[in-house]
Design an enzyme around this catalytic site. Structure first.
Site, mmCIF file in Angstrom:
data_model
loop_
_atom_site.group_PDB
_atom_site.id
_atom_site.type_symbol
_atom_site.label_atom_id
_atom_site.label_comp_id
_atom_site.label_asym_id
_atom_site.label_seq_id
_atom_site.Cartn_x
_atom_site.Cartn_y
_atom_site.Cartn_z
ATOM 1 N N GLU A 46 0.836 -1.201 0.000
ATOM 2 C CA GLU A 46 0.000 0.000 0.000
ATOM 3 C C GLU A 46 0.874 1.256 0.000
ATOM 4 O O GLU A 46 1.855 1.352 0.747
ATOM 5 C CB GLU A 46 -0.897 -0.008 1.240
ATOM 6 C CG GLU A 46 -1.781 1.225 1.402
ATOM 7 C CD GLU A 46 -2.617 1.169 2.674
ATOM 8 O OE1 GLU A 46 -3.580 1.944 2.777
ATOM 9 O OE2 GLU A 46 -2.303 0.348 3.563
ATOM 10 N N LYS A 120 -9.096 2.345 -2.698
ATOM 11 C CA LYS A 120 -9.374 1.717 -1.405
ATOM 12 C C LYS A 120 -10.810 2.037 -0.996
ATOM 13 O O LYS A 120 -11.250 3.191 -1.053
ATOM 14 C CB LYS A 120 -8.391 2.228 -0.362
ATOM 15 C CG LYS A 120 -8.451 1.535 0.986
ATOM 16 C CD LYS A 120 -7.297 2.012 1.875
ATOM 17 C CE LYS A 120 -7.230 1.296 3.196
ATOM 18 N NZ LYS A 120 -6.067 1.729 4.015
ATOM 19 N N CYS A 161 -5.373 -3.019 2.127
ATOM 20 C CA CYS A 161 -5.256 -3.070 3.583
ATOM 21 C C CYS A 161 -6.598 -3.266 4.284
ATOM 22 O O CYS A 161 -7.121 -4.353 4.355
ATOM 23 C CB CYS A 161 -4.526 -1.839 4.102
ATOM 24 S SG CYS A 161 -3.711 -2.124 5.709
ATOM 25 N N GLY A 314 22.425 7.583 27.839
ATOM 26 C CA GLY A 314 22.849 7.696 29.223
ATOM 27 C C GLY A 314 22.780 6.340 29.890
ATOM 28 O O GLY A 314 21.705 5.736 29.965
ATOM 29 N N SER A 316 22.888 4.270 33.153
ATOM 30 C CA SER A 316 22.729 4.436 34.599
ATOM 31 C C SER A 316 23.145 3.206 35.383
ATOM 32 O O SER A 316 23.258 3.258 36.611
ATOM 33 C CB SER A 316 21.264 4.751 34.920
ATOM 34 O OG SER A 316 20.452 3.631 34.614
ATOM 35 N N GLY A 317 23.353 2.098 34.687
ATOM 36 C CA GLY A 317 23.526 0.834 35.381
ATOM 37 C C GLY A 317 22.210 0.132 35.641
ATOM 38 O O GLY A 317 22.174 -0.942 36.227
ATOM 39 N N ASP A 320 16.645 -0.427 32.135
ATOM 40 C CA ASP A 320 16.085 0.247 30.961
ATOM 41 C C ASP A 320 17.192 0.720 30.014
ATOM 42 O O ASP A 320 17.137 0.481 28.813
ATOM 43 C CB ASP A 320 15.229 1.437 31.398
ATOM 44 C CG ASP A 320 14.024 1.012 32.215
ATOM 45 O OD1 ASP A 320 13.411 -0.006 31.866
ATOM 46 O OD2 ASP A 320 13.706 1.694 33.208
ATOM 47 N N SER A 321 18.185 1.403 30.560
ATOM 48 C CA SER A 321 19.277 1.872 29.701
ATOM 49 C C SER A 321 20.074 0.700 29.153
ATOM 50 O O SER A 321 20.621 0.776 28.047
ATOM 51 C CB SER A 321 20.185 2.846 30.454
ATOM 52 O OG SER A 321 20.811 2.244 31.559
ATOM 53 N N THR A 421 15.523 6.540 27.444
ATOM 54 C CA THR A 421 15.484 5.159 27.936
ATOM 55 C C THR A 421 14.283 4.861 28.829
ATOM 56 O O THR A 421 14.235 3.807 29.456
ATOM 57 C CB THR A 421 16.779 4.844 28.709
ATOM 58 O OG1 THR A 421 16.889 5.723 29.827
ATOM 59 C CG2 THR A 421 18.005 5.004 27.822
ATOM 60 N N GLU A 426 6.741 3.896 33.360
ATOM 61 C CA GLU A 426 7.141 5.211 33.880
ATOM 62 C C GLU A 426 6.403 6.328 33.156
ATOM 63 O O GLU A 426 5.927 7.281 33.782
ATOM 64 C CB GLU A 426 8.653 5.380 33.716
ATOM 65 C CG GLU A 426 9.472 4.414 34.527
ATOM 66 C CD GLU A 426 10.943 4.429 34.159
ATOM 67 O OE1 GLU A 426 11.746 3.845 34.914
ATOM 68 O OE2 GLU A 426 11.301 5.012 33.111
ATOM 69 N N LYS A 550 3.233 15.625 30.317
ATOM 70 C CA LYS A 550 4.578 15.101 30.038
ATOM 71 C C LYS A 550 4.595 14.301 28.744
ATOM 72 O O LYS A 550 5.501 14.447 27.913
ATOM 73 C CB LYS A 550 5.054 14.223 31.199
ATOM 74 C CG LYS A 550 5.363 14.961 32.483
ATOM 75 C CD LYS A 550 5.968 14.012 33.503
ATOM 76 C CE LYS A 550 6.314 14.738 34.797
ATOM 77 N NZ LYS A 550 6.937 13.825 35.792
#
Length: 588
Positions: A46, A120, A161, A314, A316-317, A320-321, A421, A426, A550
């Site tokens: 498509e 379509k 589609c 970044g 962070s240890g 997620d990162s 990340t 969150e 946010k």
């Protein structure tokens, strides 16, 4: 005597939106390859000429004209012995009479010209789709015929589609008044074709194939389904194009998450499609394998199509990162990924050690930028204004914003793509810092709940699924994600001994509530009935509602679920509606 056959090919392409010349070249290359193999008819996805979804490029007259010019040139350039179905835009001559200005169309190109145009019929206007904004639905039942050298004719029906997704027997309801597949079957077509750009979500391929199987069996007609592949902004297209015979059996499945070109035949004697048994590509064996493939493809294509070759993250240890770094490494290569460690006085020694261990396993370069001095500078600057107040969220967020500023400076200076990340859990409840850890050009795991982050990392350490592209080599220790990252309690480390559990329910509980609330649209009362504490449910509902501002300012996030915080999420920010569970004091 050889039975008469129509030789077909499916071109599973990865277009770049707006790259008309580049997309046309992909179609031409596929057609040249197919023609060299004796193919008579080639299918492309498509809107294969412009890429899907082109969104408001469609309101620019110059873009529409450029598509028309490119389509005519492509028709001229194609090998004369092959016909090609190309997804394109067709202007609607009735738009001055109140209809929409365009059709979402398929052009049949053959012998140097546009032979037919098909429109379509069903236009989706839910989730990430907004086709009614631009397009007029087609009214015609779309068919054409191909004549073979011996004079036999094959009648084919064309759908686009959504035209495939309205079988009331399969879904238990109709979303539109017409069913284009049933209409084509009533015309007695030999073969149904569907040209799609169907975005990926977890488990969707199984639904597609079940739907195709049902339609093929119900109407006793083979169906060819070609899907776009690749990442376009927040959407990921998994390909996995399929051909079903009239008995509902899969005879072709293209590679998942990769461009592909597959061949098959329509046998006029059988009245059905046939293909090499090896033309059925395996699917990933688990949802984790699917998601990993989708995320790597999404990052790879977002970077490539936006002009980036390198990424900065970044480190962070934390988990997620770690997952985002692994995805970036698979997508771009270890030598193209920079991990930046930014320890504060609250960072634990083991977090730094874990971040370094991860970087070593992945083979990526690291830089360490301690932020204690920058934190002191902020404290000094704000000392008088903050006098008499206690350490709190503002001070915690300053640390995150310092890190976000440093990462953006590196990205700007050296031309890196900054990958944020944060995970879906969150982002849902606002446990993230605006202009801090939310900074970035792309949110790689913004649609991945925290519990799935853990599942993906464990899968990454143990899987050898051959159907999954972009697998990473394990370290000498036999792991990619260090075990210490998998086993330690998650923490933002913005104050002493901080744990995520100080602010949030445990992630198993939180993610189940969020899934019920966001994806399944369950009411808070229904979620309580499912076994959750009313107080926790109310708190989560309030957090989700209040964090909308946010999410509106977050970078685009790759979509892997049916309900993501992206193109298809349209909630108001300034709203007083919070549907909570009545408490005894508020009950009537």
């Amino acid at each position: 005597m050889t039975p008469p056959t129509l030789s077909l090919a499916i071109a599973q392409l990865n277009p770049t939106i707006g790259d008309l010349a580049g997309n046309a070249q992909q179609i031409l290359t596929a057609a040249q390859t197919a023609a060299s193999q004796g193919v008579r008819l080639l299918l492309t996805p498509e809107l294969s000429l412009c890429g899907y979804p082109p969104r408001d490029l469609l309101i620019q007259p110059r873009f529409i004209q450029a598509m028309a010019d490119t389509l005519h040139q492509l028709a001229h350039d194609l090998p004369p012995q092959i016909a090609v179905l190309v997804g394109t835009i067709d202007p609607n001559q009735r738009s001055p009479l109140g209809e929409k200005p365009l059709f979402n169309s398929v052009a049949l190109l053959e012998q140097g010209a546009i032979q037919q145009i098909f429109h379509k019929r069903l236009l989706p206007t839910y989730d990430v789709f907004d086709e009614d904004r631009y397009f007029q639905p087609g009214d015609d039942i779309n068919t054409f015929a191909v004549t073979l050298p011996d004079g036999h004719r094959v009648t084919l029906g064309v759908t686009i589609c959504e035209d495939l997704w309205n079988d009331e027997e399969f879904w238990g309801k109709r979303s539109y008044q017409v069913n284009p597949i049933a209409d084509l079957a009533s015309q007695g077509v030999d073969l149904v074709l569907n040209l799609s750009a169907s975005p990926y979500s977890v488990g969707k391929q199984a639904i597609r194939e079940a739907m195709l199987r049902h339609a093929a069996l119900r109407h006793q007609v083979p169906i060819l389904y070609v899907n776009q592949v690749g990442g376009n902004d927040d959407l990921i297209f998994d390909g996995s194009s399929v051909a079903m015979n009239a008995q509902g059996q899969t005879v072709v499945r293209a590679l998942p998450f990769q461009p592909d070109l597959q061949f098959l035949d329509y046998d006029l004697t059988l009245g059905d499609v046939t293909a090499d048994p090896e033309a059925i590509a395996p699917q990933p064996a688990s949802h984790d394998g699917e998601i990993w493939s989708a995320l790597v493809l999404g990052v790879q294509d977002y970077a490539r199509k936006c002009g980036f070759s390198r990424a900065v993250i970044g480190l962070s240890g934390g988990i997620d990162s770690a997952l985002v770094a692994a995805i970036a490494t698979a997508a771009l290569g270890a030598d193209q990924v920079l991990g930046v460690l930014m320890p504060s006085p609250y960072s634990s020694d083991h977090s730094l050690a874990d971040a370094y261990a991860l970087a070593k396993n992945l083979g990526i370069r690291t830089e360490t930028l301690a932020i204690a001095g920058l934190m002191s500078a902020y404290d000094d600057t704000l000392e008088d204004l903050f006098a008499g107040t206690s350490f709190g969220i503002a001070e915690e967020n300053i640390q995150s914003r310092i890190r976000g500023n440093l990462l953006m400076a590196i990205a700007n200076k050296f031309g890196y793509l900054l990958l944020s990340t944060g995970n879906k859990s969150e982002l849902a409840v606002g446990y993230c810092t605006l202009y801090g850890d939310m900074n970035g050009g792309l949110a790689a795991i913004a649609d991945v709940p925290k519990t799935r982050v853990y599942s993906l990392c464990r899968w990454l350490n143990s899987s050898d699924d051959p159907a999954v592209p972009w697998r990473l080599p394990q370290s000498a220790a036999g792991e990619i994600i260090p075990d210490a990252i998998l086993t330690k309690p998650p923490s933002a480390e913005l104050k002493p001994d901080q744990k995520d559990s100080d602010s949030l329910p445990d992630y198993d509980t939180l993610d189940d509530i969020l899934c019920r609330l966001i994806t399944r649209h369950q009411s808070p009362s229904d979620i309580v009935t499912a076994g959750h504490d009313p107080g926790i449910v109310n708190r989560v509902v309030q957090l989700v509602t209040r964090a909308e501002f946010k999410r509106k300012q977050a970078p685009p996030g790759l979509k892997i679920t049916d309900r993501a915080f992206g193109t298809g999420w349209r909630m108001p920010i300034a709203s007083r509606w919070i549907a909570t569970v009545p408490t005894p004091s508020s009950a009537p």
